[in-house]
Scaffold this active site. Structure first.
Site, PDB file in Angstrom:
ATOM      1  CG  HIS A  29      14.216   8.792  -6.046  1.00  0.00           C
ATOM      2  ND1 HIS A  29      13.160   9.369  -5.388  1.00  0.00           N
ATOM      3  CD2 HIS A  29      13.817   8.655  -7.348  1.00  0.00           C
ATOM      4  CE1 HIS A  29      12.165   9.578  -6.244  1.00  0.00           C
ATOM      5  NE2 HIS A  29      12.550   9.149  -7.447  1.00  0.00           N
ATOM      6  CD  GLU A  30      16.096   7.175 -10.164  1.00  0.00           C
ATOM      7  OE1 GLU A  30      15.299   6.341 -10.640  1.00  0.00           O
ATOM      8  OE2 GLU A  30      15.867   8.402 -10.172  1.00  0.00           O
ATOM      9  CG  HIS A  33      11.569   4.577  -9.066  1.00  0.00           C
ATOM     10  ND1 HIS A  33      10.255   4.761  -8.719  1.00  0.00           N
ATOM     11  CD2 HIS A  33      12.127   5.825  -9.127  1.00  0.00           C
ATOM     12  CE1 HIS A  33      10.014   6.063  -8.583  1.00  0.00           C
ATOM     13  NE2 HIS A  33      11.141   6.726  -8.812  1.00  0.00           N
TER      14      HIS A  33
END
Length: 572
Positions: A29-30, A33
């Site tokens: 997920h990170e 980003h």
């Protein structure tokens, strides 16, 4: 020393899969980003897995990479993401909030989308490794059902539907559910003689019992199932032939004279078939360990756990399978109590694990459904119900007052009904499975996309049902649930672990898109407002929204944690 090693092994087995699963999902997920931020020219100051005090860190370029002590999330800290901070003119091109709306939206959206992409890849890996799914062999087809009347019989295997081959039970279900009112032509292979025949059946349009679907009514052929009663046995009489030979309640008979037996319906016939010319049957048995009953006796059994029982053949041998089993003292396990909940009315009255239910209010019981119906229909004015049980060959009567409790239904909701706190040994097994495996990477990728779409739809509908109050909020779980799921799926094997990680990754994808401030969906909502207004929300309004969102999120986490703790306590 051995105790310490065993303890460390147990901790590693419990904590390891949880950290691996959650750590990978957070990292992915990170990473989404981070990658889009770097590609958009935004300076990333910190990439963190976990919160709180750092365990390990290093710096490369402008970014500090670290692992923190609380493994319940992560974050990517970008330069210029604080609207109250002053940004020097020379640094504005590296600041997140100084970027146009489209790059900011892409950076925020990249995290959830990365979880979705990761789920597709995980499902693709499952497809290439292969997973065992229910095949098309039918289970116990009860007489007086629509399926039996149409011509289906226990153990039949469905080969084609309207000329199209079917390999998985899901394919059969899909065909039946999507063709209500249309006569379907089933080619089936008989369980015993191997001959093929045609069965014609018309699915009836009925209410869809699956809550997580937009289809309210689907086609059904009632009585068609893959479930069969297992060879888990009950031995109620200590003076019976079975008991004297060494058989006990909840033992599982796996072989008779070396021939495998998996279904209860085949137990009696196989005993009769192997009896001529013998004085004893040699039974290969998986003994009950006093803790659990293996729901799939022939799958994954360890030879070290098996034992051989010599069962004497009666001189006057009954030629009927049902009468033969009764003659031997072998019962079905479904009327025997597998568990008695601590502190329940049944426990207080004196019922014990292994008791056989015989009658309620002096009316003889034939199947467990009668017990459920009788207890559910209890009237408080009756004060008690008379339970007749068989224990060690003796009939005993207990007067029990059922308690009104909230119990989960098959639809995920809770309903108030009377219960006494007992669980029967109703143990089902399924027939031949189907190995769903794709060697071609393209086909495996298509399988991954279809699987991800399927679970995205189910989870999205579950969120909707939760809002509609059609699913109880008591089903919400916290990190405790994730930990238990991770451990159990890890113990079940690699494909089960990857499949569960895929589902949770999709869960995170959808959860992060919810329009709640502090979540990615909240930021996207702010950007949508900015796009409509032509200017961002005021700093004060965003602060209030963030505070409200944080309170909502913390409340939800506490509620989910309370649910998990309540479930754990109720299971003790």
């Amino acid at each position: 020393m051995d105790v310490v090693i065993q303890f460390l092994h147990r901790v590693l087995l419990d904590v390891g899969p949880f950290c691996l699963m959650l750590g990978l999902l957070i990292f992915v997920h990170e990473l989404g980003h981070y990658l889009v931020a770097v590609l958009s020219g935004v300076r990333v100051e910190t990439f963190s897995l976990g919160f709180g005090r750092k365990i390990f860190s290093f710096k490369r370029g402008p970014t500090t990479y670290k692992i923190a002590i609380i493994p319940l999330g992560g974050y990517v800290k970008m330069y210029g993401d604080d609207p109250s901070a002053e940004i020097p003119e020379a640094e504005r091109r590296y600041a997140f909030l100084k970027k146009p709306l489209l790059p900011r939206t892409a950076i925020v959206l990249a995290g959830p989308l990365m979880n979705l992409i990761f789920a597709v890849l995980l499902f693709m890996a499952v497809g290439m490794i292969g997973q065992e799914v229910p095949g098309t062999q039918l289970g116990d087809i009860a007489p007086q059902t629509m399926a039996y009347a149409a011509g289906f019989r226990s153990g039949d295997q469905i080969k084609t539907i309207d000329g199209s081959p079917v390999f998985k039970w899901q394919d059969v279900k899909n065909d039946i559910e999507s063709h209500p009112g249309k006569q379907l032509r089933f080619e089936v292979k008989g369980a015993h003689d191997g001959s093929t025949r045609m069965v014609l059946a018309t699915p009836k349009l009925e209410k869809n019992g699956f809550l997580f679907s937009f289809k309210n009514r689907i086609g059904k052929i009632n009585g068609l199932t893959t479930n069969s009663d297992s060879t888990t046995i009950g031995v109620a009489n200590p003076n019976s032939i079975a008991a004297k030979a060494g058989l006990h309640t909840f033992d599982i008979i796996e072989k008779i004279d070396g021939k495998s037996v998996m279904f209860w319906r085949d137990l009696g016939p196989l005993l009769l078939k192997t009896a001529p010319g013998h004085k004893v049957w040699n039974l290969t048995v998986q003994p009950y360990n006093g803790q659990s009953v293996n729901s799939s006796p022939t799958e994954g059994s360890s030879s070290a756990k098996l034992m051989t029982i010599k069962l004497k053949i009666p001189s006057a041998l009954s030629a009927q399978p049902t009468k033969l089993l009764k003659q031997l003292g072998i019962d079905r396990s479904d009327m025997f109590l597998l568990a008695v909940k601590r502190g329940s009315p049944a426990a207080k009255a004196g019922l014990k694990v292994g008791d056989k239910m015989v009658a309620i209010n002096h009316l003889e019981l034939q199947k467990w459904q009668q017990v459920l119906e009788d207890v559910k229909s209890f009237r408080p004015q009756d004060k008690t119900m008379a339970f007749t049980i068989l224990r060690n060959g003796k009939l005993m009567q207990f007067n029990i007052t059922p308690m009104l409790v909230s119990l989960p239904t098959g639809q995920g909701t809770n309903a108030k009904r009377y219960a006494v706190g007992v669980l029967p040994a109703v143990i089902y097994v399924t027939g031949n499975g189907y190995l769903e495996k794709y060697k071609n990477p393209v086909r495996a990728f298509v399988f991954g996309v279809k699987s991800a779409y399927h679970w995205t739809k189910i989870i999205a509908i579950s969120f909707l049902r939760l809002v509609q109050d059609k699913v109880s909020a008591r089903n919400l779980g916290s990190v405790i649930s994730i930990g238990r799921i991770a451990t159990r799926s890890y113990e079940a094997g690699l494909t089960a672990f990857l499949r569960m990680m895929s589902i949770i990754s999709i869960d995170l994808f959808l959860l992060n898109l919810l329009p709640v401030p502090v979540l990615d969906g909240g930021h996207l909502l702010f950007f949508a407002i900015e796009a409509v207004k032509g200017a961002p929300l005021s700093l004060r309004k965003m602060e209030i929204a963030q505070q409200v969102g944080l309170v909502l999120l913390l409340s939800l986490m506490i509620f989910a944690l309370f649910n998990d703790i309540s479930h754990l306590m109720s299971s003790w």
